[in-house]
Design a protein around this motif. Sequence first.
Motif, PDB file in Angstrom:
ATOM      1  N   ASP A 206       0.617  -0.960   0.109  1.00  0.00           N
ATOM      2  CA  ASP A 206       0.350  -0.114  -0.114  1.00  0.00           C
ATOM      3  C   ASP A 206       1.041   1.012   0.178  1.00  0.00           C
ATOM      4  O   ASP A 206       0.602   2.301  -0.712  1.00  0.00           O
ATOM      5  CB  ASP A 206      -1.150   0.192   0.935  1.00  0.00           C
ATOM      6  N   THR A 207       2.139   1.290   1.070  1.00  0.00           N
ATOM      7  CA  THR A 207       2.890   1.820   0.729  1.00  0.00           C
ATOM      8  C   THR A 207       3.736   2.743  -0.320  1.00  0.00           C
ATOM      9  O   THR A 207       2.983   3.619  -0.378  1.00  0.00           O
ATOM     10  CB  THR A 207       4.059   2.588   2.191  1.00  0.00           C
TER      11      THR A 207
ATOM     12  N   ASN B 197      -3.287   8.241   1.210  1.00  0.00           N
ATOM     13  CA  ASN B 197      -2.688   7.087   1.986  1.00  0.00           C
ATOM     14  C   ASN B 197      -4.140   6.097   3.398  1.00  0.00           C
ATOM     15  O   ASN B 197      -4.537   5.087   2.762  1.00  0.00           O
ATOM     16  CB  ASN B 197      -1.566   7.014   3.303  1.00  0.00           C
ATOM     17  N   MET B 198      -4.568   6.781   4.247  1.00  0.00           N
ATOM     18  CA  MET B 198      -6.124   6.688   4.531  1.00  0.00           C
ATOM     19  C   MET B 198      -6.852   6.260   3.601  1.00  0.00           C
ATOM     20  O   MET B 198      -7.983   4.733   3.951  1.00  0.00           O
ATOM     21  CB  MET B 198      -6.659   7.564   5.318  1.00  0.00           C
ATOM     22  N   VAL B 199      -7.204   6.443   2.370  1.00  0.00           N
ATOM     23  CA  VAL B 199      -8.267   5.943   1.789  1.00  0.00           C
ATOM     24  C   VAL B 199      -7.786   4.774   0.655  1.00  0.00           C
ATOM     25  O   VAL B 199      -8.389   3.871   0.773  1.00  0.00           O
ATOM     26  CB  VAL B 199      -8.450   7.440   0.056  1.00  0.00           C
TER      27      VAL B 199
ATOM     28  N   ARG C   8     -15.058   8.698  -1.995  1.00  0.00           N
ATOM     29  CA  ARG C   8     -14.824   7.510  -1.013  1.00  0.00           C
ATOM     30  C   ARG C   8     -15.146   8.473   0.407  1.00  0.00           C
ATOM     31  O   ARG C   8     -14.621   8.226   0.794  1.00  0.00           O
ATOM     32  CB  ARG C   8     -13.240   6.830  -1.847  1.00  0.00           C
ATOM     33  N   PHE C   9     -13.745   9.681   0.404  1.00  0.00           N
ATOM     34  CA  PHE C   9     -13.882  10.128   1.549  1.00  0.00           C
ATOM     35  C   PHE C   9     -15.239  10.832   2.009  1.00  0.00           C
ATOM     36  O   PHE C   9     -15.403  10.794   3.218  1.00  0.00           O
ATOM     37  CB  PHE C   9     -12.769  11.950   1.042  1.00  0.00           C
ATOM     38  N   ASP C  10     -15.999  10.788   1.482  1.00  0.00           N
ATOM     39  CA  ASP C  10     -17.675  10.369   1.929  1.00  0.00           C
ATOM     40  C   ASP C  10     -17.901   9.706   2.800  1.00  0.00           C
ATOM     41  O   ASP C  10     -18.306   9.935   3.647  1.00  0.00           O
ATOM     42  CB  ASP C  10     -18.451  11.390   1.429  1.00  0.00           C
TER      43      ASP C  10
END
Lengths: 247, 247
Positions: free
Chosen positions: B149-150, B188-190, B233-235
């Motif tokens: 992921d990183t 990154n969160m997403v 996605r953030f919502d």
Amino acid sequence: MTVRYEPLVTESLAKQVAEKIRGSITDGRLKADDQLPTEEELAQQFQVSRPTIREALKRLAAQSLIRSRRGPSGGTFVNRPSQEEVRSNLTTATALLVSLGEFSIPEILEARQDLELVCIRHAAQRREEPELAVMREEIEIQERSTVSDTDFCASDVRFHRAIADASHNPVLQFAMFTVIEALQPIENMVVFHVRQRDMIVKQHKKILAALSERKAGAAAQAVTEQMEYLRARFDEAHELRRARISA
Amino acid sequence: MTVRYEPLVTESLAKQVAEKIRGSITDGRLKADDQLPTEEELAQQFQVSRPTIREALKRLAAQSLIRSRRGPSGGTFVNRPSQEEVRSNLTTATALLVSLGEFSIPEILEARQDLELVCIRHAAQRREEPELAVMREEIEIQERSTVSDTDFCASDVRFHRAIADASHNPVLQFAMFTVIEALQPIENMVVFHVRQRDMIVKQHKKILAALSERKAGAAAQAVTEQMEYLRARFDEAHELRRARISA
DNA sequence: TTTAATTAATTTGCTTGACAAATATTATAT
DNA sequence: ATATAATATTTGTCAAGCAAATTAATTAAA
């Protein structure tokens, strides 16, 4: 027996200490307004002398990551950096890049036009009375014939910052302020050399009117007009300079 | 007899010295690669001790305005700050502002969309092979299922930096890089939480294709699509978090 | 004479120890 | 109880000197 080699370290001690402390701030282990150990304690923890610790702290203070106060309740604290402070650091750095010729004038003008168009579109939607008031006030200043060139330029910067403010997006403001500041010395050149204030004021009035009526299209049009006007003046100045050199 | 009062000075000596020297750099009296007097001489000139001078110099070094070298031909020199250095300073500062919640996620997303649209329009005109090559390379990385992921996020950052590069306007690049870096922790969160890589890669391919064919409209369309996807996605994530809290 | 190694000189990097200045706390006197 | 004075704590500054790095000059050897 296996040996774990530490990485070879050539950085100065002060720099290493600064990086360590910076790290504990940026990764959140130290939060805003947290108190750091005293310089004496830090010196013991890092096994270096107090002046070395102080050099490290000064590096961080230069980026306004920390602040210090003397006295018993004093000490060193993690700063909550204001946008102002970060911006002023950024501005000096950017100004330096400009003065070193890292950015060309056409590049700056193009970026400024693009960014200001973005700002003005949001501004047409979101502008509030305070920003309009600032613009009116600055236009009034710019109309006074007694105003010096320097003051006129300063007022112009404030006018365009008000446009960025009216976008009500702090990230855009941040980017826009940088470009405005970067452009200021160049803009000074124009005003000093070309001395066409009327045109600029007229364009400012057009922008203000469009924003007042929330007409995004007209506002964008006015901004484009002004930028094209500035571009033309710069081209003239450039021609002049070339002519002078070749003569 | 008339007395001229000096302004009351409460700033620390080190800070004053730093400001004096900074002034002579920014106003051009000291140019890039010029050598400053030795610390000893500076101490004499300013009538302070050497450690105080050193603290002052460290403040300037923290902003990479100067560099120092030991030895007879050594000394302290005015730095020609590279865009890289200024940018890295700016990035840490911006990251801090983000982590302190000075910018909200919707604000960052909006600014990023606006700026990237500006970049992509120029990019469609001016992109060169090297930037396209970077994009192709990064897409290839992002398609590997073995990539962490990183690493995926890092590649994503490089992809979007390539878009900024393709605009061939260093000022825009400067502004864009800031926003990209600022967005990275959020991005990154997403990726960590939503794990929808396919969609992102698909959008990257669309952007690359449009740029390759120099189709500004299609490129802008693709960028808008991706930003709207991210926003959604953030919502969702925000909904999730709220749901969790209220539960 | 030329080249290599050694020595010396210069400048930043760092340490120790100490005192000054600012400021909150505590004790004292009114 | 309040105002004042003493005190403790912490950063700010200074002084003198040694260490480390690096270049220039010097000396020795081929």
